[in-house]
Motif scaffolding. Sequence first.
Motif, PDB file in Angstrom:
ATOM      1  N   VAL A 143       0.814  -1.221   0.000  1.00  0.00           N
ATOM      2  CA  VAL A 143       0.000   0.000   0.000  1.00  0.00           C
ATOM      3  C   VAL A 143       0.846   1.269   0.000  1.00  0.00           C
ATOM      4  O   VAL A 143       0.622   2.163  -0.836  1.00  0.00           O
ATOM      5  N   PRO A 144       1.823   1.427   0.896  1.00  0.00           N
ATOM      6  CA  PRO A 144       2.641   2.652   0.842  1.00  0.00           C
ATOM      7  C   PRO A 144       3.379   2.809  -0.484  1.00  0.00           C
ATOM      8  O   PRO A 144       3.445   3.912  -1.048  1.00  0.00           O
ATOM      9  N   PHE A 145       3.935   1.711  -0.992  1.00  0.00           N
ATOM     10  CA  PHE A 145       4.607   1.767  -2.284  1.00  0.00           C
ATOM     11  C   PHE A 145       3.617   2.180  -3.379  1.00  0.00           C
ATOM     12  O   PHE A 145       3.955   2.965  -4.276  1.00  0.00           O
ATOM     13  N   GLY A 146       2.405   1.627  -3.315  1.00  0.00           N
ATOM     14  CA  GLY A 146       1.399   1.948  -4.317  1.00  0.00           C
ATOM     15  C   GLY A 146       0.977   3.411  -4.278  1.00  0.00           C
ATOM     16  O   GLY A 146       0.799   4.041  -5.337  1.00  0.00           O
ATOM     17  N   LEU A 147       0.815   3.965  -3.081  1.00  0.00           N
ATOM     18  CA  LEU A 147       0.446   5.380  -2.970  1.00  0.00           C
ATOM     19  C   LEU A 147       1.542   6.281  -3.536  1.00  0.00           C
ATOM     20  O   LEU A 147       1.256   7.245  -4.259  1.00  0.00           O
ATOM     21  N   VAL A 148       2.778   5.960  -3.212  1.00  0.00           N
ATOM     22  CA  VAL A 148       3.895   6.752  -3.737  1.00  0.00           C
ATOM     23  C   VAL A 148       3.963   6.624  -5.262  1.00  0.00           C
ATOM     24  O   VAL A 148       4.122   7.622  -5.986  1.00  0.00           O
ATOM     25  N   GLY A 149       3.820   5.401  -5.767  1.00  0.00           N
ATOM     26  CA  GLY A 149       3.864   5.196  -7.213  1.00  0.00           C
ATOM     27  C   GLY A 149       2.734   5.894  -7.940  1.00  0.00           C
ATOM     28  O   GLY A 149       2.937   6.492  -9.008  1.00  0.00           O
ATOM     29  N   GLY A 150       1.537   5.818  -7.369  1.00  0.00           N
ATOM     30  CA  GLY A 150       0.393   6.483  -7.991  1.00  0.00           C
ATOM     31  C   GLY A 150       0.558   7.988  -8.051  1.00  0.00           C
ATOM     32  O   GLY A 150       0.223   8.633  -9.049  1.00  0.00           O
ATOM     33  N   ARG A 151       1.089   8.552  -6.965  1.00  0.00           N
ATOM     34  CA  ARG A 151       1.290   9.998  -6.947  1.00  0.00           C
ATOM     35  C   ARG A 151       2.408  10.417  -7.905  1.00  0.00           C
ATOM     36  O   ARG A 151       2.296  11.442  -8.597  1.00  0.00           O
ATOM     37  N   LEU A 152       3.481   9.631  -7.955  1.00  0.00           N
ATOM     38  CA  LEU A 152       4.579   9.953  -8.861  1.00  0.00           C
ATOM     39  C   LEU A 152       4.112   9.940 -10.316  1.00  0.00           C
ATOM     40  O   LEU A 152       4.471  10.832 -11.102  1.00  0.00           O
ATOM     41  N   GLY A 168      -5.447  13.020  -7.370  1.00  0.00           N
ATOM     42  CA  GLY A 168      -4.318  12.808  -8.254  1.00  0.00           C
ATOM     43  C   GLY A 168      -3.509  11.578  -7.932  1.00  0.00           C
ATOM     44  O   GLY A 168      -2.427  11.666  -7.355  1.00  0.00           O
ATOM     45  N   LEU A 169      -4.053  10.403  -8.290  1.00  0.00           N
ATOM     46  CA  LEU A 169      -3.325   9.137  -8.167  1.00  0.00           C
ATOM     47  C   LEU A 169      -3.452   8.388  -9.485  1.00  0.00           C
ATOM     48  O   LEU A 169      -4.564   8.128  -9.948  1.00  0.00           O
ATOM     49  N   GLY A 170      -2.327   8.058 -10.090  1.00  0.00           N
ATOM     50  CA  GLY A 170      -2.358   7.300 -11.336  1.00  0.00           C
ATOM     51  C   GLY A 170      -2.330   5.809 -11.054  1.00  0.00           C
ATOM     52  O   GLY A 170      -1.395   5.304 -10.417  1.00  0.00           O
ATOM     53  N   ILE A 171      -3.354   5.096 -11.514  1.00  0.00           N
ATOM     54  CA  ILE A 171      -3.456   3.675 -11.210  1.00  0.00           C
ATOM     55  C   ILE A 171      -2.266   2.905 -11.784  1.00  0.00           C
ATOM     56  O   ILE A 171      -1.813   1.910 -11.199  1.00  0.00           O
ATOM     57  N   TRP A 172      -1.725   3.380 -12.894  1.00  0.00           N
ATOM     58  CA  TRP A 172      -0.598   2.676 -13.517  1.00  0.00           C
ATOM     59  C   TRP A 172       0.620   2.690 -12.599  1.00  0.00           C
ATOM     60  O   TRP A 172       1.271   1.665 -12.393  1.00  0.00           O
ATOM     61  N   GLY A 173       0.934   3.863 -12.041  1.00  0.00           N
ATOM     62  CA  GLY A 173       2.062   3.948 -11.112  1.00  0.00           C
ATOM     63  C   GLY A 173       1.789   3.230  -9.811  1.00  0.00           C
ATOM     64  O   GLY A 173       2.690   2.625  -9.219  1.00  0.00           O
ATOM     65  N   ALA A 174       0.511   3.261  -9.372  1.00  0.00           N
ATOM     66  CA  ALA A 174       0.153   2.597  -8.118  1.00  0.00           C
ATOM     67  C   ALA A 174       0.349   1.090  -8.221  1.00  0.00           C
ATOM     68  O   ALA A 174       0.903   0.455  -7.315  1.00  0.00           O
ATOM     69  N   VAL A 175      -0.087   0.496  -9.337  1.00  0.00           N
ATOM     70  CA  VAL A 175       0.057  -0.953  -9.514  1.00  0.00           C
ATOM     71  C   VAL A 175       1.527  -1.329  -9.708  1.00  0.00           C
ATOM     72  O   VAL A 175       2.008  -2.314  -9.133  1.00  0.00           O
ATOM     73  N   VAL A 213       6.143  -3.773  -6.552  1.00  0.00           N
ATOM     74  CA  VAL A 213       7.485  -3.854  -5.965  1.00  0.00           C
ATOM     75  C   VAL A 213       7.389  -4.070  -4.456  1.00  0.00           C
ATOM     76  O   VAL A 213       8.085  -4.921  -3.877  1.00  0.00           O
ATOM     77  N   GLY A 214       6.522  -3.299  -3.803  1.00  0.00           N
ATOM     78  CA  GLY A 214       6.328  -3.486  -2.368  1.00  0.00           C
ATOM     79  C   GLY A 214       5.786  -4.867  -2.043  1.00  0.00           C
ATOM     80  O   GLY A 214       6.214  -5.507  -1.073  1.00  0.00           O
ATOM     81  N   ALA A 215       4.850  -5.357  -2.867  1.00  0.00           N
ATOM     82  CA  ALA A 215       4.301  -6.702  -2.654  1.00  0.00           C
ATOM     83  C   ALA A 215       5.378  -7.764  -2.829  1.00  0.00           C
ATOM     84  O   ALA A 215       5.409  -8.765  -2.094  1.00  0.00           O
ATOM     85  N   TRP A 216       6.262  -7.563  -3.802  1.00  0.00           N
ATOM     86  CA  TRP A 216       7.351  -8.523  -4.025  1.00  0.00           C
ATOM     87  C   TRP A 216       8.258  -8.602  -2.794  1.00  0.00           C
ATOM     88  O   TRP A 216       8.671  -9.693  -2.388  1.00  0.00           O
ATOM     89  N   GLY A 275       7.373  -7.924   0.324  1.00  0.00           N
ATOM     90  CA  GLY A 275       6.615  -8.609   1.373  1.00  0.00           C
ATOM     91  C   GLY A 275       6.521 -10.103   1.137  1.00  0.00           C
ATOM     92  O   GLY A 275       6.663 -10.898   2.069  1.00  0.00           O
ATOM     93  N   CYS A 276       6.292 -10.515  -0.112  1.00  0.00           N
ATOM     94  CA  CYS A 276       6.202 -11.938  -0.437  1.00  0.00           C
ATOM     95  C   CYS A 276       7.542 -12.633  -0.232  1.00  0.00           C
ATOM     96  O   CYS A 276       7.598 -13.775   0.244  1.00  0.00           O
ATOM     97  N   ARG A 277       8.611 -11.959  -0.599  1.00  0.00           N
ATOM     98  CA  ARG A 277       9.937 -12.550  -0.439  1.00  0.00           C
ATOM     99  C   ARG A 277      10.256 -12.767   1.029  1.00  0.00           C
ATOM    100  O   ARG A 277      10.860 -13.791   1.405  1.00  0.00           O
ATOM    101  N   ARG A 278       9.839 -11.833   1.873  1.00  0.00           N
ATOM    102  CA  ARG A 278      10.072 -11.979   3.320  1.00  0.00           C
ATOM    103  C   ARG A 278       9.274 -13.135   3.903  1.00  0.00           C
ATOM    104  O   ARG A 278       9.699 -13.750   4.875  1.00  0.00           O
ATOM    105  N   ARG A 279       8.105 -13.413   3.333  1.00  0.00           N
ATOM    106  CA  ARG A 279       7.269 -14.508   3.822  1.00  0.00           C
ATOM    107  C   ARG A 279       7.522 -15.818   3.100  1.00  0.00           C
ATOM    108  O   ARG A 279       6.966 -16.856   3.466  1.00  0.00           O
TER     109      ARG A 279
END
Length: 360
Positions: free
Chosen positions: A61-70, A97-104, A109-112, A114-118
């Motif tokens: 989620v934090p990565f997605g918010l930053v990506g969407g805003r960027l 102002g959030l771009g879904i493309w950057g958010a996804v 990347v953030g999900a990757w 988290g998944c790698r840690r688990r």
Amino acid sequence: MDLAYIPSPSTGVINLGPIPLRGYAFCIIIGVFVAVWFGNKRWVARGGRSGTVADIAVWAVPFGLVGGRLYHVITDYQLYFSEGENWVDAFKIWQGGLGIWGAVALGAVGAWIGCRRRGIPLPAWADALAPGLALAQACGRWGNWFNQELYGKATDLPWALKISEGPNRVAGTYHPTFLYESLWCIGAALLVIWADRRFKLGHGRVFALYVAAYCAGRAWIEYMRVDEAHHILGLRLNVWTALIVFVLAVAYFVISAKLRPGREEIVEPGAAEEAAEAAEAAEAAKTGDAEGVESAEADVDSGNAEDSKADASAGDDAAARKDVAAKTDAGPESDVDSKSAEAAVTTLEKNDTAEAAKNG
């Protein structure tokens, strides 16, 4: 005269004392909650642990918010860095102002991470989250309604959206593209759920189907919008982005189906063993309760049998005493009978004494 239209909120902020509750942020929060809640249900159904989706969402989620805003700031840089604009506004995410493309993209990347840690595969996690993510977008689009932004061309249809006069907008009735996209996302979520159940999709193909379905709708909805945007060969930038991502999603779906058909049997190491142990423990507890009931019933039956035996013994003693009394009352007519009666009485008394000592 407009006979019917969708009204817009007079303000996008509700002040709860000193705390401002912004409609845009509220819609985003609801969307995140829906995505995590529904994603968790699907993850558990696939054989994962409850709570894993939320743990990974802490990264995504934090990565997605930053990506969407960027993505939004980069593609609409003139809103923040042109002459007369304040670049500090680029950080005011609550104004929209959030771009879904950057958010996804950055959220992946953030999900990757988290998944790698688990120690779980990212494609399986993405498959579980896909329909919930579409529903989250359906909720988040209502934030544009609160901000009176990203509407379509002017129209007088009964479901037209009424926009009031304000900065960078002209009062009138317009196509409610936020509503079109919200409904489209709900339809995409239902399509993904059906296809996953029908064809047992796996290895990231559920997520690819969601991306393709969303892009198909976003392309024509984006084409209707009238807000300022960059154009390439006569098409808005986001239309081109939707077309390119659609092609990539379809290509991934087809290639993945050929290289890795079927669905993952194990999505989270150890989760299946824990579920099996829990099931065995529950079954053992259930079996133990049944055996306890049978034991209790056997004890009751044994007690009833002892009581019946005691009652029968008492009845025999009473009959013997009665017989002795009868023979005693007969007088000295028979010495043998008298002696027999006395012996019987003595035997009964001994039995009574032994029984009392046993019970005592």
